[in-house]
Design an enzyme around this catalytic site. Structure first.
Site: not given
Length: 119
Positions: A40, A43
């Protein structure tokens, strides 16, 4: 220093959802839990910010990370649908969830408002 939580560590340090139906915080310090995945992008963007906050608020809050790929049961228990999802857990009261890669100043504001912590 951010700490990576397995389900077992989560049950001991945050909330034992297998034993308790109602929210009952198990920790000594308010905490932030970052639900993330290695693939991600957002993230990855928020990770160094959380690391900075971990150093700046050392001894006042704990910052934990939960890999939603490895800990699917934990992600499901909290209804994580998008990542990053960041759970703010005060010592007293209900936790609050924020979604997305929030900027540092916004994270600091939530730390102050929800966790009642200051540097």
């Amino acid at each position: 220093m951010t700490e990576f939580l397995t389900k077992q560590a989560f049950l001991e340090k945050v909330f034992n959802f297998e034993k308790n139906k109602e929210w009952k915080f198990e920790g000594d310090l308010p905490c932030i839990i970052d639900f993330y995945a290695d693939w991600c992008g957002p993230c990855k963007a928020v990770a160094p910010v959380l690391e900075e906050l971990s150093n700046e608020y050392e001894g006042k809050i704990n910052i934990f990370k939960v890999d939603t790929e490895a800990e699917q049961e934990l992600a499901a228990a909290f209804g994580i649908r998008s990542i990053p999802s960041i759970l703010f857990v005060p010592k007293e009261g209900e936790p609050q969830m924020a979604q997305g890669a929030l900027p540092k100043h916004q994270l600091e504001q939530i730390i102050g408002d929800v966790l009642k912590a200051s540097k």
